[in-house]
Design an enzyme around this catalytic site. Structure first.
Site, PDB file in Angstrom:
ATOM      1  N   PRO A   1       1.038  -2.197  -1.713  1.00 32.44           N
ATOM      2  CA  PRO A   1       0.468  -2.519  -0.399  1.00 32.44           C
ATOM      3  C   PRO A   1       1.371  -3.434   0.433  1.00 32.44           C
ATOM      4  O   PRO A   1       2.016  -4.328  -0.096  1.00 32.44           O
ATOM      5  CB  PRO A   1      -0.841  -3.245  -0.734  1.00 32.44           C
ATOM      6  CG  PRO A   1      -1.168  -2.820  -2.114  1.00 32.44           C
ATOM      7  CD  PRO A   1       0.146  -2.603  -2.806  1.00 32.44           C
ATOM      8  N   ASN A   2       1.392  -3.178   1.743  1.00 27.06           N
ATOM      9  CA  ASN A   2       2.155  -4.019   2.671  1.00 27.06           C
ATOM     10  C   ASN A   2       1.406  -4.055   3.982  1.00 27.06           C
ATOM     11  O   ASN A   2       0.626  -3.160   4.288  1.00 27.06           O
ATOM     12  CB  ASN A   2       3.567  -3.451   2.865  1.00 27.06           C
ATOM     13  CG  ASN A   2       4.479  -4.408   3.613  1.00 27.06           C
ATOM     14  OD1 ASN A   2       4.364  -4.606   4.818  1.00 27.06           O
ATOM     15  ND2 ASN A   2       5.371  -5.026   2.875  1.00 27.06           N
TER      16      ASN A   2
ATOM     17  N   GLU B   1      16.012 -10.258   7.269  1.00 21.96           N
ATOM     18  CA  GLU B   1      15.319 -10.199   5.992  1.00 21.96           C
ATOM     19  C   GLU B   1      15.422  -8.759   5.528  1.00 21.96           C
ATOM     20  O   GLU B   1      16.335  -8.396   4.832  1.00 21.96           O
ATOM     21  CB  GLU B   1      13.871 -10.645   6.157  1.00 21.96           C
ATOM     22  CG  GLU B   1      13.102 -10.733   4.858  1.00 21.96           C
ATOM     23  CD  GLU B   1      11.611 -10.918   5.114  1.00 21.96           C
ATOM     24  OE1 GLU B   1      11.083 -10.219   5.998  1.00 21.96           O
ATOM     25  OE2 GLU B   1      10.990 -11.754   4.435  1.00 21.96           O
TER      26      GLU B   1
ATOM     27  N   GLU C   1       9.919  -3.873   2.056  1.00 17.30           N
ATOM     28  CA  GLU C   1       9.559  -4.951   1.146  1.00 17.30           C
ATOM     29  C   GLU C   1       9.031  -4.472  -0.193  1.00 17.30           C
ATOM     30  O   GLU C   1       8.370  -5.220  -0.916  1.00 17.30           O
ATOM     31  CB  GLU C   1       8.561  -5.885   1.838  1.00 17.30           C
ATOM     32  CG  GLU C   1       9.227  -6.661   2.977  1.00 17.30           C
ATOM     33  CD  GLU C   1       8.282  -7.534   3.762  1.00 17.30           C
ATOM     34  OE1 GLU C   1       7.062  -7.490   3.508  1.00 17.30           O
ATOM     35  OE2 GLU C   1       8.768  -8.281   4.645  1.00 17.30           O
TER      36      GLU C   1
ATOM     37  N   GLU D   1       9.645 -14.956  -0.702  1.00 13.91           N
ATOM     38  CA  GLU D   1       8.202 -15.123  -0.452  1.00 13.91           C
ATOM     39  C   GLU D   1       7.374 -14.254  -1.373  1.00 13.91           C
ATOM     40  O   GLU D   1       6.255 -14.614  -1.759  1.00 13.91           O
ATOM     41  CB  GLU D   1       7.870 -14.822   1.003  1.00 13.91           C
ATOM     42  CG  GLU D   1       8.090 -13.381   1.409  1.00 13.91           C
ATOM     43  CD  GLU D   1       7.979 -13.176   2.915  1.00 13.91           C
ATOM     44  OE1 GLU D   1       7.979 -14.178   3.658  1.00 13.91           O
ATOM     45  OE2 GLU D   1       7.906 -12.020   3.336  1.00 13.91           O
TER      46      GLU D   1
ATOM     47  N   HIS E   1      11.169 -20.823  15.630  1.00 17.13           N
ATOM     48  CA  HIS E   1      10.507 -19.694  14.995  1.00 17.13           C
ATOM     49  C   HIS E   1       9.773 -18.874  16.040  1.00 17.13           C
ATOM     50  O   HIS E   1       8.934 -19.399  16.774  1.00 17.13           O
ATOM     51  CB  HIS E   1       9.528 -20.180  13.920  1.00 17.13           C
ATOM     52  CG  HIS E   1       8.880 -19.079  13.154  1.00 17.13           C
ATOM     53  ND1 HIS E   1       7.531 -19.043  12.869  1.00 17.13           N
ATOM     54  CD2 HIS E   1       9.390 -17.946  12.611  1.00 17.13           C
ATOM     55  CE1 HIS E   1       7.257 -17.950  12.178  1.00 17.13           C
ATOM     56  NE2 HIS E   1       8.357 -17.269  12.004  1.00 17.13           N
TER      57      HIS E   1
ATOM     58  N   HIS F   1      13.538 -11.285  10.919  1.00 13.12           N
ATOM     59  CA  HIS F   1      12.799 -10.820   9.750  1.00 13.12           C
ATOM     60  C   HIS F   1      11.922  -9.627  10.114  1.00 13.12           C
ATOM     61  O   HIS F   1      11.489  -9.502  11.260  1.00 13.12           O
ATOM     62  CB  HIS F   1      11.939 -11.963   9.191  1.00 13.12           C
ATOM     63  CG  HIS F   1      12.728 -12.946   8.384  1.00 13.12           C
ATOM     64  ND1 HIS F   1      12.276 -13.455   7.178  1.00 13.12           N
ATOM     65  CD2 HIS F   1      13.950 -13.489   8.583  1.00 13.12           C
ATOM     66  CE1 HIS F   1      13.188 -14.277   6.687  1.00 13.12           C
ATOM     67  NE2 HIS F   1      14.208 -14.335   7.524  1.00 13.12           N
ATOM     68  N   GLU F   2      11.671  -8.765   9.141  1.00 16.12           N
ATOM     69  CA  GLU F   2      10.876  -7.536   9.327  1.00 16.12           C
ATOM     70  C   GLU F   2      11.479  -6.584  10.367  1.00 16.12           C
ATOM     71  O   GLU F   2      10.828  -5.644  10.803  1.00 16.12           O
ATOM     72  CB  GLU F   2       9.408  -7.833   9.725  1.00 16.12           C
ATOM     73  CG  GLU F   2       8.582  -8.555   8.667  1.00 16.12           C
ATOM     74  CD  GLU F   2       8.663 -10.071   8.834  1.00 16.12           C
ATOM     75  OE1 GLU F   2       8.958 -10.516   9.949  1.00 16.12           O
ATOM     76  OE2 GLU F   2       8.467 -10.790   7.830  1.00 16.12           O
TER      77      GLU F   2
END
Lengths: 699, 699
Positions: free
Chosen positions: A192-193, A501, A171, A507, A412, A482-483
């Site tokens: 940062p993540n 993703e 990301e 986002e 989800h 995602h991720e």
């Protein structure tokens, strides 16, 4: 004469024996394989006689058996040709041609009692793929990989569009620089993540996009990443050599192998035309055809969702304001709701109504289930059960309501990286979906992985992601992960993998912003392996209109958001903004309603990574065409040539364009909509604002 | 006067404030709690005024929040008393009295804004249990344990019966030595094991049995190990202080906690009579009562099995001699069987016939399923699927056959430590059992754990073992888990956990031998937490009679093997030898047929850990009694006092005794069987050979 040639060979540096060579079908690409004097496998690649990959070494460094690096001789060299056309379940084209020349070299090491491996090369018109194969044999059963040693020796200090190499996240914002500048720019690039593990001051992720000074576009990635560790690249910035750098497990090993087996394909897509990178289907062509007998349950999806309002901070995923909950013990019905929980019956019904009214297939709802109060940052093992809704979300009632409106709800499954927990619940969770009318799930892996010590991109997690996809197929469920690891063309084999993703998406516009050129790069990098659920369509680009405490803004004009539905291919497309905003711009919204999500054909009209992209596509099974054109922070005039249209017919084009004084910072919502008649002879000069775009629907 | 006492307190060393004290119901044990001058929680324990645990510190060292070691004040001190009798589903007694005095101190740290914890002490007549509690509160939610800092300051250099502390195995031979000798003996004590991780030159496992010079028997262990890391002890051999040493995870953390929660109970069982250690039910009393509504499906089991012939090397688990297989890909029907595969239809039917003929409940069959060719030592992830039999094992046919004979087959789930794989298959595997008439499973965790980096006794695996037990209960399946964590009384809450191995069992007699005193120690150590599936009953003590290449031998006489059915309590008892051998000694075998596996009452007639044990038990619901007496490498004369029998009745005793010249090395199979009439007044002086025994059935 013999001495002369030997001298030449010595002068050449690496003495090569028994060279093997194949070319692409159109002969532009030439792949040469040879062993060095030490018996190291090497390869090189040229394109129209220009060097793409200079002589580079191949091999595997093992931990517990003798390494596979040198001391090889060539036992066999077999060539083959392949040419077939296949039909994807969904895609940018109705059919895809798979045409290559192949070279498979069998190499053995005398010092290991004749233990042998195979390296298989496939040269397409758009690039090269190669992989290691470990055939079943007495001398090779189980082994542990310490590191893969695949080199890509580059021919120059190329311009590169790169992400810092990392075991846990993709990301980051793409950095555009020369390769020699990577080291100096790395520190600032590692922003940062929530879960990140950079591993080298010159580590890079794939897909890696580059442009040489002599105008070659070169993309390095991998295809068919199955039961193996995800490959990053480490740059030797003295010699401009990239080398594979696999993701370790908790104890530092990089792969557990049992023959017969093979590595993923390492891919080099190359052309002198930028658009060819976008149109390359090499990654899919290197994946196995699907074995799914019935794919009728797999369908592209256009959706809206209860999501952006939480991302912006207007609403919450969580139902109440507790800081700690225990599933099965906390009685939610006795807790005080926080009044900002978006996934409630009434609100979801509003979204269902909106979706039905405007012809959307589905509504994603996040925050529907117990556990969001402390879901993140606690290394919580039993964080969600994927089947217990909050008190204000009635699963059966909403299912019936959606069904009555012809709309689906998208499930989800946020796992919080707690993967053993997700696998424990997976059958129940998928059955719950089947029982309640869900056929698609967005899954997430936010935060560090549990089991602790594993990384998002290690072999352990690669195995898990595929386990989730395969099990979903048993329940006829489509997956948007995602991720998870970035895709490598697996959707050919598993067409229910309709999205990932695995990059910085919309986002992040709400988390500080994306660069203005971000989406002019993504199709050249991230999308090479498969589609991205980028979730565009934000019309209200100032986030503080929703949440006064969040001063982020979308770094594009409104019209550029429309164009993204064409330039960022995905079989899963979200209109991400809130219905109340769309209702204020129904004229612009019409494009999103009209644009197709599945295609017969795709053309790149003009493109330069990092600068601009203009693409056209024909909707699958319809006489409709769509054009998207985007630019970076520079305003520009796009040249839109309609010669992709069938000759002799006239079409009506509806043109959504930036207003004359549109500007992505100060005047993003300025747009104008016009119509005109077009034919294959039409050429349009279209002005795009700063970080602006143009979207055209043609019927 | 005040000054005088303060001076006294200063002289005492650790200045104590606000001492709290409770005693056992019979007042023999006195537990004192106090805070040191630094606000460290401390406790001490005396028995009949003799020190058992000297003043010892308590606390938790945390990683991410402020530690819970000092700076405490006492907010509350609450006392309570409890006295009830409960009925176990199976056990050594029909009913168990749970009687204690309790002290719960609530402590807070001002420096942490009043964050508080609770330490709860329960003092029984047979010992002490205490635990840490972390109540739900704003100041304490999630925290990571770096190390638990529970001390046990011992009153002397006790004689100890100890195993090297290890994160992965308990299969070492017990070492008997003074505590001061541990360090010097550690190296030799750490014998090779397939999965082992010793952690300290003075690390020790629990249960730890000790005897002080003033004649106190002291046992330290834990109870109710749930969702926490298994505790070992590290000895400070300068000061004779033991401190808790938890098992880390892959990244070195020792526990992930979320309030409200509690640690397991740390237990100190103490008496001046050795037999009281064996009769203590403190561990069970500290576990929660079961919530199972129906326990009719849980029954003690006496079984034979296709097992010992593989352990000795006579037969194989594997079907063929391949070195590498892939489940679902290797076609076993096309491979060449090795001719030594024991789990085949004909052979299993022979065992079923034998079991039916002699009144056994079940037949364990190992090696029935695909995957045994490369099951071990390869770190193989997808190693078994638990549902696919070998070509020569017909599940349905054998189920029908066994059912027709009134016999069950015991399932075998060897996981090879590949735990994600086991959990993926668990529902299918349990359903397969239910579908095919199995109601009990022996599970195994041989080899290093996958996910790699985790240990057999870390919190991650503790969580898994209980997951397997709870899920088994959903399918009404009983579990006998080998190589899992040693039990801590959980079977009170989960009575379907009918067995564990978690120590060096009979199989090690075939791997070089167990010490002659081994089984005189086990009831004082391993069995304190729960029963052990020791699998005794070997009549052919020379293994080379089965496998000429294996010169191991059982280090006991034949009769001692009979006595073990009484001295080594288990609701799950195997007659482990081969039917062909039992058929040669049907007279001795009669004892195994007669002995009960469930009891109304148990008496210890005489016992000294490491030397001898003589126990008597009354069969549940019958007027039958059984006596077992064993000795170590020293021959001895056991004094067997029959005063446990009801007065005024005469019984017939069948006495199985070592022959006059029996000797466990040279003449192990020498025995004689006699009968005599006995009453409560009978006293018998019974000669036991070296590593010999005596078994008596009384009807």
């Amino acid at each position: 004469m013999k001495h002369f040639f030997m001298a030449l060979a010595l002068l050449a540096g690496i003495t090569t024996f028994a060279q093997q060579q194949i070319t692409s079908p159109d002969k532009n690409l030439v792949l040469t394989f040879a062993l060095s004097a030490k018996g190291e496998p090497t390869y090189e690649l040229t394109y129209k006689k220009k060097p793409v990959i200079k002589t580079s070494k191949l091999g595997i460094e093992t931990k517990d058996v003798a390494s596979m690096l040198d001391g090889f001789t060539i036992d066999k060299a077999e060539t083959a040709t392949f040419d077939e056309t296949w039909t994807p379940v969904w895609g940018e084209e109705k059919s895809i041609r798979n045409n290559y020349n192949e070279l498979a070299v069998t190499l053995s090491q005398k010092a290991q009692k004749g233990r042998y491996i195979r390296i298989r090369f496939r040269v397409f018109n758009d690039g090269l793929g190669f992989r290691y194969e470990f055939p079943e044999q007495p001398e090779l059963n189980y082994f542990v990989i310490k590191e893969e040693r695949t080199q890509f020796a580059l021919a120059g200090d190329h311009k590169a569009f790169w992400l810092p190499g990392d075991y846990d996240t993709q990301e980051y914002s793409t950095v555009t620089s020369k390769l020699s500048e990577v080291r100096g720019k790395m520190k600032d690039a590692v922003t940062p993540n929530q879960s990140q593990t950079p591993f080298s001051p010159t580590g890079l992720q794939t897909p890696l996009m580059m442009k040489s000074q002599d105008g070659l576009y070169i993309n390095i990635h991998e295809a068919a990443l199955i039961d193996y560790s995800c490959m990053s690249l480490n740059l030797d910035d003295k010699n401009m050599v990239l080398e594979s750098w696999l993701t370790p497990d908790a104890v530092g090993n990089k792969g557990y192998m049992q023959s017969p087996f093979q590595s993923p394909w390492r891919t080099v897509i190359v052309s002198d035309k930028a658009g060819d990178i976008l149109l390359s289907r090499l990654t899919y062509n290197l994946n196995e055809p699907t074995k799914f007998k019935d794919t009728s349950w797999i369908k592209p999806v256009k959706y809206v969702g209860v999501w952006w309002e939480m991302i912006t901070g207007k609403s919450t995923w969580a139902y109440n304001d507790l800081t700690s909950v225990k599933l099965g013990e906390t009685d939610y019905s006795k807790t005080k709701p926080n009044g900002k929980h978006a996934a409630n019956n009434e609100h979801v019904k509003m979204y269902i109504d909106f979706a039905a009214q405007h012809g959307f297939d589905a509504v994603l709802v996040e925050g529907w289930n117990e556990g969001w109060e402390d879901w993140f940052g606690k290394s919580k093992d039993f964080v969600f059960d994927f089947i217990t809704p909050y008190p204000d979300f009635n699963v059966q009632e909403l299912h019936k309501y959606a069904e009555s409106k012809g709309v689906k709800i998208i499930m989800h499954h946020e796992t919080s990286g707690s993967v053993r927990n997700y696998e424990r619940w997976m059958d129940k969770a998928y059955q719950f979906m089947a029982d309640n009318g869900y056929n698609a799930v967005k899954s997430g892996y936010v935060g560090d992985i549990i089991p602790r010590g594993e990384y998002h991109y290690g072999q352990w997690m690669i195995n898990h992601y595929l386990y989730a996809i395969e099990k979903a197929a048993e329940y006829k469920i489509m997956v948007n992960a995602h991720e998870a690891v970035r895709p490598t063309g697996l959707a050919r084999t598993y067409p229910n993998l309709i999205g990932n993703e695995a990059a910085r998406g919309t986002e992040y516009e709400s988390f500080g912003g994306n660069n203005a050129d971000h989406t002019t790069i993504l199709p050249f990098t991230r999308l090479v392996g498969g589609p991205m659920d980028y979730t565009p369509g934000i019309f209200q680009t100032k986030v503080n209109a929703y949440n006064p405490e969040n001063n982020s803004y979308i770094h594009t004009t409104l019209v550029k958001q429309l164009a993204l539905y064409v330039t960022l291919y995905s079989p899963l497309q979200m209109a991400a903004d809130l219905p109340e905003t769309y209702n204020k711009h129904l004229d612009a919204f019409q494009f999103i309603k009209d644009v197709a999500v599945d295609w017969d054909q795709t053309w790149v009209l003009e493109a330069e990574p990092g600068d601009y992209i203009t693409m056209a596509r024909k909707a699958k099974g319809k006489d409709e065409y769509f054009i998207g054109s985007i630019t970076d922070e520079n305003a520009r005039t796009a040249t839109i040539n309609f010669d992709f249209l069938p000759k002799g017919k006239t079409f009506t084009a509806t043109i959504y364009a930036d207003g004359k004084d549109a500007d992505y910072i100060n005047n993003p919502q300025s747009y104008k909509i016009t119509t005109m008649k077009v034919t294959s002879k039409t050429k349009l000069k279209q002005k795009l604002a700063t970080s602006g775009g143009c979207a055209i629907s043609i019927k």
